[in-house]
Design an enzyme around this catalytic site. Structure first.
Site, PDB file in Angstrom:
ATOM      1  N   HIS A 144      38.344  -6.351  34.531  1.00  0.00           N
ATOM      2  CA  HIS A 144      39.261  -5.546  35.348  1.00  0.00           C
ATOM      3  C   HIS A 144      39.273  -6.060  36.780  1.00  0.00           C
ATOM      4  O   HIS A 144      38.315  -6.642  37.264  1.00  0.00           O
ATOM      5  CB  HIS A 144      38.945  -4.051  35.317  1.00  0.00           C
ATOM      6  CG  HIS A 144      37.616  -3.600  35.877  1.00  0.00           C
ATOM      7  ND1 HIS A 144      36.410  -4.050  35.430  1.00  0.00           N
ATOM      8  CD2 HIS A 144      37.320  -2.686  36.841  1.00  0.00           C
ATOM      9  CE1 HIS A 144      35.428  -3.439  36.080  1.00  0.00           C
ATOM     10  NE2 HIS A 144      35.950  -2.611  36.952  1.00  0.00           N
TER      11      HIS A 144
ATOM     12  N   HIS B 282      32.057   1.849  33.062  1.00  0.00           N
ATOM     13  CA  HIS B 282      31.830   3.103  33.802  1.00  0.00           C
ATOM     14  C   HIS B 282      33.114   3.660  34.428  1.00  0.00           C
ATOM     15  O   HIS B 282      33.064   4.330  35.452  1.00  0.00           O
ATOM     16  CB  HIS B 282      30.750   2.879  34.875  1.00  0.00           C
ATOM     17  CG  HIS B 282      31.113   1.879  35.933  1.00  0.00           C
ATOM     18  ND1 HIS B 282      30.193   1.027  36.497  1.00  0.00           N
ATOM     19  CD2 HIS B 282      32.296   1.587  36.548  1.00  0.00           C
ATOM     20  CE1 HIS B 282      30.785   0.268  37.408  1.00  0.00           C
ATOM     21  NE2 HIS B 282      32.065   0.597  37.463  1.00  0.00           N
TER      22      HIS B 282
ATOM     23  N   HIS C 217      29.308   1.786  44.377  1.00  0.00           N
ATOM     24  CA  HIS C 217      30.586   1.270  44.870  1.00  0.00           C
ATOM     25  C   HIS C 217      30.770   1.664  46.336  1.00  0.00           C
ATOM     26  O   HIS C 217      31.661   2.439  46.669  1.00  0.00           O
ATOM     27  CB  HIS C 217      31.739   1.824  44.038  1.00  0.00           C
ATOM     28  CG  HIS C 217      31.668   1.490  42.578  1.00  0.00           C
ATOM     29  ND1 HIS C 217      30.789   2.087  41.711  1.00  0.00           N
ATOM     30  CD2 HIS C 217      32.379   0.606  41.831  1.00  0.00           C
ATOM     31  CE1 HIS C 217      30.961   1.589  40.485  1.00  0.00           C
ATOM     32  NE2 HIS C 217      31.914   0.694  40.538  1.00  0.00           N
TER      33      HIS C 217
ATOM     34  N   GLU D  84      31.065  -7.107  37.148  1.00  0.00           N
ATOM     35  CA  GLU D  84      30.095  -6.036  36.850  1.00  0.00           C
ATOM     36  C   GLU D  84      29.336  -6.301  35.546  1.00  0.00           C
ATOM     37  O   GLU D  84      28.235  -5.798  35.345  1.00  0.00           O
ATOM     38  CB  GLU D  84      30.806  -4.676  36.744  1.00  0.00           C
ATOM     39  CG  GLU D  84      31.313  -4.144  38.071  1.00  0.00           C
ATOM     40  CD  GLU D  84      32.127  -2.857  37.935  1.00  0.00           C
ATOM     41  OE1 GLU D  84      32.425  -2.242  38.965  1.00  0.00           O
ATOM     42  OE2 GLU D  84      32.493  -2.463  36.798  1.00  0.00           O
TER      43      GLU D  84
END
Ligand code: DHB
Ligand code: FE
Length: 279
Positions: free
Chosen positions: A193, A12, A59, A240
């Site tokens: 990441h 995303h 987030h 995630e």
């Protein structure tokens, strides 16, 4: 009865959304990423789901540290894009499906998953970027959306195995809904990441690709991987990827890979995309 068409896994990355919003998808940096999405877009345009259950994470936009549901299901009739600091993304309002949402809530909770029921919430890039990936830049999103928000931000996050089992419960819930609707499920976020701290910039393409292989072939074993391994191998935000396991749990053990794409880097992140159908 409602029918599950298939599952979509996608990262995303916020700048993918910005590239769409600002007309940059054909620039040299982004073109390979957007070219790699075409087969997934074609699949969903042909499959035409009435509703997408989008498993995503917030987030600290709508839910911050003062309120951290492990699993929050959006049962409202619409969800506005959240202002993440540059104004809300110029995307259509996300339309919900309260009847189906409440059915999912009832089915999941009676199936012993203690879901938080949310009627009023905004959605951030975690949800809107996957919609842009699959549907581009329409005036209205072509389907209704049931947002299922997962806490992957604040320790303790749910285990991968819990997510996988929740996916199985979602399959039961979809298939017990007494309406002839077509449903797709998205698992979003990841892949490797890390955006912060000493290891900011971590990308682990070898691990991600092996993870994608196992995601298709042996998801129940993959779901057993603990958070420590994910943090070590895929960085702090790589965790995630546990949200993809909810999508995978909703599908059969044996699936057909309609499309698979992987690209590094997209911003600070390894971009992964997978479309699966039951065989
Ligand atoms: C980036 C990736 C994310 O998953 C996120 O939530 C924010 C930023 C990035 O690569 O820039
Ligand atoms: Fe993220």
């Amino acid at each position: 009865m409602a029918k599950l068409l298939g599952g979509v896994g996608t990262s995303h990355v916020p700048s993918i959304g910005a590239a769409v919003d600002h007309g940059k998808t054909q620039e040299p940096y982004w073109k390979p990423v957007f070219d790699g999405m075409q087969a997934a877009k074609k699949w969903i345009a042909q499959a035409r789901p009435d509703v997408c259950v989008v498993v995503y994470n917030d987030h600290a936009s709508c839910f911050a540290l003062d309120l951290t549901p492990t699993f929050a299901l959006g049962v409202g009739s619409e969800f506005q894009p959240h202002d993440e600091g540059y104004g809300p993304r110029p995307v259509p309002v996300v339309k919900g499906d309260p009847d189906f949402g409440w059915h999912l809530a009832e089915s999941l909770i009676l199936d012993e998953f203690d879901i938080t029921i949310v009627s009023d919430m905004t959605v951030d890039h975690g949800l809107t970027v996957p919609l842009s990936v699959m549907f581009g830049q329409p005036d209205e999103w072509p389907c209704k959306v049931i947002p299922l928000c997962v806490n992957v931000v604040q320790y303790p996050q749910p285990t991968g195995n819990r997510c996988f089992n929740l996916g199985k419960a979602i399959r039961r819930a979809i298939e017990s809904y007494d309406a002839d609707i077509k449903v797709a499920i998205f698992g979003t976020g990841g892949l490797s990441h890390q955006l912060q701290g000493e290891r900011a910039g971590v990308i682990n393409a070898e691990y991600d690709n092996r993870w994608l292989d196992r995601f298709v072939a042996e998801p129940a074993e993959l779901a057993r991987i603990g958070h420590t391994e994910l943090l070590r191998e895929t960085g702090s935000e790589g965790i995630e990827c546990i949200m993809w396991l909810i999508m995978r749990g909703a599908l059969d053990e044996h699936v057909k890979v309609v499309h698979r794409f992987y690209h590094v880097p997209a911003s600070n992140t390894a971009y992964g995309l997978l479309v699966l159908e039951n065989k």
